[in-house]
Design an enzyme around this catalytic site. Structure first.
Site, short mmCIF file in Angstrom:
data_model
loop_
_atom_site.label_atom_id
_atom_site.label_comp_id
_atom_site.label_asym_id
_atom_site.label_seq_id
_atom_site.Cartn_x
_atom_site.Cartn_y
_atom_site.Cartn_z
N HIS A 122 0.63 -1.73 -0.05
CA HIS A 122 -0.02 -0.50 0.14
C HIS A 122 0.98 1.42 -0.08
O HIS A 122 2.10 1.62 0.54
CB HIS A 122 -0.46 0.04 1.28
CG HIS A 122 -1.66 0.87 1.30
ND1 HIS A 122 -2.05 1.98 1.74
CD2 HIS A 122 -3.00 1.37 1.35
CE1 HIS A 122 -3.28 2.93 1.79
NE2 HIS A 122 -3.62 2.16 1.28
N ASP A 199 3.45 -3.94 8.29
CA ASP A 199 1.39 -3.40 8.00
C ASP A 199 0.38 -4.66 8.20
O ASP A 199 0.20 -5.02 7.22
CB ASP A 199 1.74 -3.23 6.49
CG ASP A 199 0.85 -1.76 6.40
OD1 ASP A 199 -0.63 -1.99 6.88
OD2 ASP A 199 0.68 -1.88 4.78
N GLN A 202 -4.02 -5.36 7.49
CA GLN A 202 -5.87 -6.01 6.55
C GLN A 202 -5.02 -7.26 7.46
O GLN A 202 -5.85 -7.54 8.10
CB GLN A 202 -4.97 -6.38 5.56
CG GLN A 202 -5.59 -4.91 5.04
CD GLN A 202 -6.93 -3.80 4.91
OE1 GLN A 202 -7.98 -4.68 4.92
NE2 GLN A 202 -7.52 -2.83 4.36
N LYS A 225 -10.57 0.66 10.91
CA LYS A 225 -10.57 -1.18 10.29
C LYS A 225 -10.93 -2.28 11.03
O LYS A 225 -11.43 -3.14 10.42
CB LYS A 225 -9.93 -0.97 9.40
CG LYS A 225 -9.03 -0.63 8.18
CD LYS A 225 -8.27 -1.04 7.61
CE LYS A 225 -7.97 0.43 6.26
NZ LYS A 225 -8.20 0.67 5.27
N CYS A 365 -4.95 2.24 -3.76
CA CYS A 365 -3.15 3.16 -3.32
C CYS A 365 -2.84 2.11 -3.28
O CYS A 365 -1.42 1.83 -2.12
CB CYS A 365 -3.79 2.93 -2.08
SG CYS A 365 -5.28 4.50 -1.11
N1 C6P Z 1 -6.37 0.60 2.28
C1 C6P Z 1 -8.19 0.35 1.47
O1 C6P Z 1 -9.22 0.26 1.19
P1 C6P Z 1 -5.09 4.43 7.09
O2 C6P Z 1 -5.79 5.14 5.80
O3 C6P Z 1 -3.79 4.97 7.21
O4 C6P Z 1 -6.11 3.46 8.08
O5 C6P Z 1 -4.70 2.38 5.64
C2 C6P Z 1 -3.86 2.31 4.74
C3 C6P Z 1 -3.24 1.62 4.86
C4 C6P Z 1 -2.03 0.82 4.92
N2 C6P Z 1 -1.83 -0.77 4.41
C5 C6P Z 1 -2.72 -1.25 4.61
C6 C6P Z 1 -2.20 -2.90 4.09
C7 C6P Z 1 -3.94 -1.09 3.89
O6 C6P Z 1 -4.73 -1.48 3.36
C8 C6P Z 1 -4.23 0.19 4.15
C9 C6P Z 1 -5.63 0.92 4.12
C10 C6P Z 1 -7.72 0.91 2.34
O7 C6P Z 1 -7.68 -0.84 1.09
C11 C6P Z 1 -7.66 2.89 2.11
S1 C6P Z 1 -6.18 3.26 0.48
#
Ligand code: C6P
Length: 410
Positions: A122, A199, A202, A225, A365
């Site tokens: 991401h 990371d 998910q 999430k 992203c």
């Molecule tokens: N992915 C998706 O629709 P934030 O935005 O900081 O809470 O999370 C960022 C992020 C980082 N790593 C992974 C693997 C992610 O999936 C995400 C967030 C969302 O897939 C929003 S782009």
């Protein structure tokens, strides 16, 4: 007994309609819905003990502080952190990665060093490292992915070398859905003396996570999430490493003593929580953790394997669709990313919305890996604790309708 139909009753939004149809919410990888228990916790925060934390001697300030620290203990237990000192409240995964990049990496990565991420990251676990590499004269290296979008272990030894200072890898890809073998990757990172970051955006919401077992130096995840509000997330770090790091943000609360020309730092975790923290959402994250603990993370994971198995089978019957990522549900998180020939995913997503079905469309992203696969955008259905097989049936019916509509339109 884990029953999504019962669980749904806790989520007020799931009884609304969209375009006159029952909402089928399949965009959980973007953000999850919130149960009544979490919403009520937030209401209680504002109605009963709203005050600034760590700053007051008055009753409601002490109560607010206790609630926030109780939430930290819950989160700490949830990921099996050895102590609460290593559990830092941040806004989200993105901020957690930026904290490590700006604090640890800026001081410990230099000319000729290497930072390693994977091809399927991401943007949040890629762009911050690009800045470090550019500013410090380091090289940003990529662990290649297998055809089904998993980090390819056969490259570990050649990519992670004696020059590598940090390896940061996504646990479950929000695009391919693949679960990466993070333990093996971490072992290799530590073998060459590099730090290892995961990371967990998910993975933490969807499966049992034990930071001691993973042996990661840092883990980043987002509350929104995992049933909690947006604006609260967590950076877990090993205390021995955090202690040696400089603060990321500076100001109130992260200091011990301040003079006009210098300051000394507070203890962990406060050293990394400058300014008034988002205590209400931290408390709500504690409530979300309680909710997930009540379901049991093994049961959450099993439900996602079951529903993903069901979805993969249904998708396979639609020959116009190509599913990205591992074939088996066991090897992936609860999401299915797909293309539908020439139909633009945004058109497909808009059509599904008219049927009450919410999926995500776009590059999620993960632009570089989309580009590598020759794709601009994909569709993605992602599941959580309240989704049912009947909702997958509705998705499939809506997809069939869309495919027929667009075949006719072209
Ligand atoms: N992915 C998706 O629709 P934030 O935005 O900081 O809470 O999370 C960022 C992020 C980082 N790593 C992974 C693997 C992610 O999936 C995400 C967030 C969302 O897939 C929003 S782009």
């Amino acid at each position: 007994m884990f029953d999504p139909k019962d669980i749904r009753k806790d989520f007020p939004i799931l009884s609304r309609t969209v375009h006159g149809k029952p909402l089928v919410y399949l965009d959980n990888a973007a953000t999850s819905q919130k149960p009544r228990q979490v919403i009520q916790t937030l209401v209680d925060c504002y109605e009963l003990y709203n005050a600034n934390v760590h700053r007051g001697v008055h009753t409601i300030s002490v109560e607010a502080t206790e609630r926030m620290e109780e939430a930290r203990r819950k989160v700490s237990r949830f990921i099996n952190a050895p102590s609460t000192e290593g559990v830092i409240f941040v806004r989200n995964t993105t901020e957690a990665v930026n904290l490590v990049a700006n604090s640890w990496a800026m001081d410990n990565v230099g000319q000729g060093d290497e930072i390693v991420v994977s091809e399927v990251e991401h943007h949040s676990n890629l762009v911050p490292w690009q800045k470090v590499a550019h500013q410090k004269g380091a090289t940003l290296k990529l662990l290649p992915a297998t055809e089904d979008g998993r980090v390819d272990l056969s490259f570990l030894e050649s990519i992670i070398t004696q020059h590598t200072k940090l390896v940061s890898v996504v646990h479950i890809s929000n695009m391919t859905g693949a679960i990466n073998p993070v333990k093996e990757i971490g072992r290799r990172a530590h073998q060459v003396g590099a730090l290892f970051m995961v990371d967990g955006a998910q993975s933490v919401p969807h499966m049992p996570i034990d930071v001691c077992n993973l042996d990661c130096d840092f883990l980043a995840f987002s509350g929104h999430k995992m049933l909690a509000p947006p604006g609260i997330g967590v950076l877990f770090g090993k205390v021995s490493i955090l202690e040696k790091m400089e603060p990321f943000l500076r100001g109130g609360e992260m200091v011990r003593e301040v003079w006009y020309d210098h300051a000394t730092w507070n203890d962990l975790p406060n050293k990394f929580e400058a300014g008034t923290p988002n205590f209400t959402d931290a408390v709500a994250l504690g409530a979300a953790v309680d909710y997930l603990d009540g379901l049991g993370m093994d049961a959450v994971r099993q439900h996602e394997i079951d529903i993903t198995t069901y979805a993969l089978k249904a998708f396979a019957e639609l020959e116009e669709l190509d599913v990205i990522g591992p074939k088996e549900a066991q090897d992936r998180g609860g999401l299915v990313t797909f293309t539908a020939g020439d139909i633009h995913p945004h058109d497909l997503g808009t059509f599904l919305d008219s049927e009450g079905v919410a999926i995500r469309t776009g590059h999620h992203c993960v632009m570089p890996y989309h580009r590598k696969l020759g794709l601009v955008a994909t569709g993605r259905a992602s599941f959580y604790v309240y989704n049912t097989n009947e909702e997958i049936d509705t998705l499939i019916q809506a997809l069939k309708k869309a495919l027929a509509y667009f075949a006719h339109a072209s």
